[in-house]
Write an enzyme that holds these catalytic residues in place. Structure first.
Site, short mmCIF file in Angstrom:
data_model
loop_
_atom_site.label_atom_id
_atom_site.label_comp_id
_atom_site.label_asym_id
_atom_site.label_seq_id
_atom_site.Cartn_x
_atom_site.Cartn_y
_atom_site.Cartn_z
N THR A 34 0.78 -1.27 0.00
CA THR A 34 -0.13 -0.12 -0.05
C THR A 34 1.08 1.25 0.06
O THR A 34 2.02 1.19 0.49
CB THR A 34 -1.02 0.12 1.13
N ASN B 231 0.88 5.09 1.46
CA ASN B 231 0.17 6.09 2.13
C ASN B 231 0.47 7.48 1.66
O ASN B 231 1.65 7.68 1.29
CB ASN B 231 0.68 5.90 3.57
N GLU C 293 -4.61 4.69 2.85
CA GLU C 293 -3.79 3.63 2.49
C GLU C 293 -4.27 3.55 0.92
O GLU C 293 -5.65 2.69 0.77
CB GLU C 293 -3.67 2.63 3.36
#
Length: 207
Positions: free
Chosen positions: A42, A44, A108
């Site tokens: 992911t 951020n 995310e």
């Protein structure tokens, strides 16, 4: 807890207000759990003023499209290009992730492969689900168009249940983006509306 029976697509066949929602920022360090614990890479981006600027974005899972700044990230499918950003589908979580009991709100983003490529999260694949992974793009600026809402945040009894729901989220996002009105954000057919064209120009603009 997640729901066992899930719809194949999310939202109407054409994006409706407040979508699309534009978010942009550098990819920052997250909690480090996406890849390590879940096997789900992911990205951020800062969420410090998200509630103030976008109160419509309640905690939950969304789908949309992303582009990474080509000045610092060269996508492998762009042959010989140093200036064109590649637009890819994405699924994202906004909130506190009840399973991990976060106290800080986060955004995310999981970037998926192009819709023309096989889906690694499709049901029926043998073995453990493998999520799409791009080479490291930490600190690269990311532009995101959120195009729709999939579901609220849930808590889970196990990591396996959380991963399975995220796998389904990826498939729901893909199916949702395959609809013509959403696909136009990924592929410019030359027949898109001025509003979609304007959003696409913003998405790939990193000047």
């Amino acid at each position: 807890m997640g729901s066992k029976l899930r719809d194949r697509v999310a939202g109407p066949d054409t994006p409706e207000p407040p979508y699309p929602v534009r978010l942009s920022g550098p990819v920052i360090k997250g909690f480090g759990r996406g890849s390590k614990d879940l096997g789900i890479p992911t990205a951020n981006i800062p969420a410090d003023d998200l509630s103030e600027k976008h109160p419509e974005l309640t905690s939950g899972v969304y789908f949309g499209v992303v582009a990474l700044d080509p000045k610092t990230y060269k996508h492998e499918i762009v042959e010989g290009s140093t200036s064109t950003a590649v637009v890819l589908p994405a699924v994202l979580s906004i909130g506190y992730n009840p399973f991990y009991k976060n106290t800080v709100r986060s955004v995310e983003i999981h970037i998926m492969p192009a819709l023309t490529e096989p889906s690694p999260t499709a049901a029926g694949h043998e073995g453990h689900t493998k999520f799409h992974r791009l080479p490291d793009f930490y600190k690269t600026r990311l532009n995101l168009l959120i195009l729709g809402y999939i579901r609220p945040e849930f808590d889970y009894v196990s990591l396996e249940a959380l991963v399975e729901d995220i796998r389904v989220d990826c498939e729901v996002a893909r199916e949702s983006l395959l609809r013509d009105a959403y696909k136009s954000y990924l592929v410019d057919s030359g027949k898109t509306s001025e509003k979609v064209s304007e959003d696409r120009r913003w998405l790939v603009s990193f000047d």
